[in-house]
Design an enzyme around this catalytic site. Sequence first.
Site, PDB file in Angstrom:
ATOM      1  N   ARG A  54       1.111  -0.914  -0.199  1.00 20.39           N
ATOM      2  CA  ARG A  54      -0.058  -0.189  -0.297  1.00 20.39           C
ATOM      3  C   ARG A  54       0.292   1.426  -0.272  1.00 20.39           C
ATOM      4  O   ARG A  54       0.802   2.646  -1.111  1.00 20.39           O
ATOM      5  CB  ARG A  54      -0.956  -0.067   0.641  1.00 20.39           C
ATOM      6  N   THR A  55       2.089   1.656   0.790  1.00 19.83           N
ATOM      7  CA  THR A  55       2.569   2.793   1.033  1.00 19.83           C
ATOM      8  C   THR A  55       3.521   2.787  -0.124  1.00 19.83           C
ATOM      9  O   THR A  55       3.109   4.056  -0.969  1.00 19.83           O
ATOM     10  CB  THR A  55       3.478   2.536   2.051  1.00 19.83           C
ATOM     11  N   LYS A  83      26.193  -5.304  -2.213  1.00 24.77           N
ATOM     12  CA  LYS A  83      27.239  -4.948  -2.752  1.00 24.77           C
ATOM     13  C   LYS A  83      28.097  -4.429  -1.442  1.00 24.77           C
ATOM     14  O   LYS A  83      29.268  -4.711  -1.268  1.00 24.77           O
ATOM     15  CB  LYS A  83      27.711  -5.111  -4.086  1.00 24.77           C
ATOM     16  N   ARG A 105      11.810   3.813   2.762  1.00 24.43           N
ATOM     17  CA  ARG A 105      11.390   2.648   3.911  1.00 24.43           C
ATOM     18  C   ARG A 105      13.029   1.085   4.031  1.00 24.43           C
ATOM     19  O   ARG A 105      13.140   1.031   2.709  1.00 24.43           O
ATOM     20  CB  ARG A 105       9.972   1.518   3.531  1.00 24.43           C
ATOM     21  N   HIS A 133       6.161   5.684  11.345  1.00 23.06           N
ATOM     22  CA  HIS A 133       6.046   5.842   9.558  1.00 23.06           C
ATOM     23  C   HIS A 133       4.464   7.134   9.597  1.00 23.06           C
ATOM     24  O   HIS A 133       3.488   7.521   9.620  1.00 23.06           O
ATOM     25  CB  HIS A 133       5.152   4.873   9.785  1.00 23.06           C
TER      26      HIS A 133
END
Length: 448
Positions: A54-55, A83, A105, A133
């Site tokens: 959703r986000t 890496k 995120r 959030h």
Amino acid sequence: MSGVRHLVSIDDLSLAEMLGLFEATKELAKDLRASSHLCRGMISASLFFEASTRTRLSFESAMLRLGGGVITAADMRMLSSSKGESLADTIRVVAGAYADVIVLRHQSEGAARLASQYSPVPVINAGDGSHEHPTQTLCDLYNLWIERGHIEGLDVVLSGDLRYSRTIHSFAYALARFSANIVCVPQPGFEMPDYIVERLRQDFGVEPLRADASRLGDLAARSDAVYLTPQKPHQLSLFTDARGFSVDRVDAVYLTRPQTERHPQGNAGAEPYFQLGKRSLSTQPLKDAVVMHPLPRRDEINADMDDDPRSIYFKQAARGVPIRMAILARLLGSLPGTPPATEGATPRYPVTIGQNPCVNPTCISRTEARHVVPMLEVSSRSPLRAQCGYCSQQISFALVGCSTTRRWHESDSAEVRKIRPDHLVFLKDVEQGALLGFAPSERPAPTA
């Protein structure tokens, strides 16, 4: 970086700015196709080091509806971090040439704060570990504002995994700022973290009160409920009986899933997770409460709630698009009344002496070995309290040193209040002080 407005924490916005965003969102929601000129020619970069549906999709949909473009790195195995590239270098590369705004995120608390230090373009925190959030919180607040017409004075039940849910933490801060009342009904073993409650106490004068949740029926049958209110808590406590403050009416129930991806190994909880159904809302205080959930859900909401008019969790998800359109357009300067760039109201001081005092193993200052300078915030001077400048976890200390005098003092000493905040050094014991070159404070000889 200086001169850039970021959205790292819900604290980065004033109440007036939040309400302004809600008004803008309400207008954008009338016709999502009518705003395709606002961010034309601009590019948003989605950097998702954790899974999201959703986000990520709502942010990308929002940018496309604003007329902009999107580049995506949604699988950390495909990023140069696999890496060995540091987050700081990833941000410098992406923000330096590829994008006009970064949506990040990350699994480590404080990652968005670190990214904002290296980015010449706005960074939006789309969730950092179990910390915050803020855009989900804005979505949740907007839904309350739309459904109830206001936020001030509402009574909101927060239920489920309150310990590891970042949406709960940001939401609790924001509700307190709007003078709403919070009833915490946690899954047993997953209560609100102490540092969250401590900050609510410090910043909003909240004193946790035991709540008599007997009228909440199944919802609170297995849990000790706690009532948190920023509205005259001391006077309120005078009117509670031995059972605790009576919960007589609830405006919203906000339920969250078990955050198993952040649970310590072997800490799955001793009891089955609560499931909310129509029977759970049959008691008088809950009859008119709207049911909210940030999604995704597991089994904590029964399917019989999906067609109940009180359930708004799918509306919440849909309204995530226009609220994120408003956020993007504001930060990119495409909406009228865009606030000026700020450095944030909370000063943060680099830890230049000794080891990193943050003990949170999932803080970005612990998980990133390079390009991270540990930081501290001083949350209170009397008594002295400090917290990590990235993850907000409280710092424990026994002694306080001054970086200029190289003397240490007892933490409750009056001398400590004379030390400039940027000269404070937090020490766990005398041995650490000696190792770092600090001597005991000079004390006057006792008088006869």
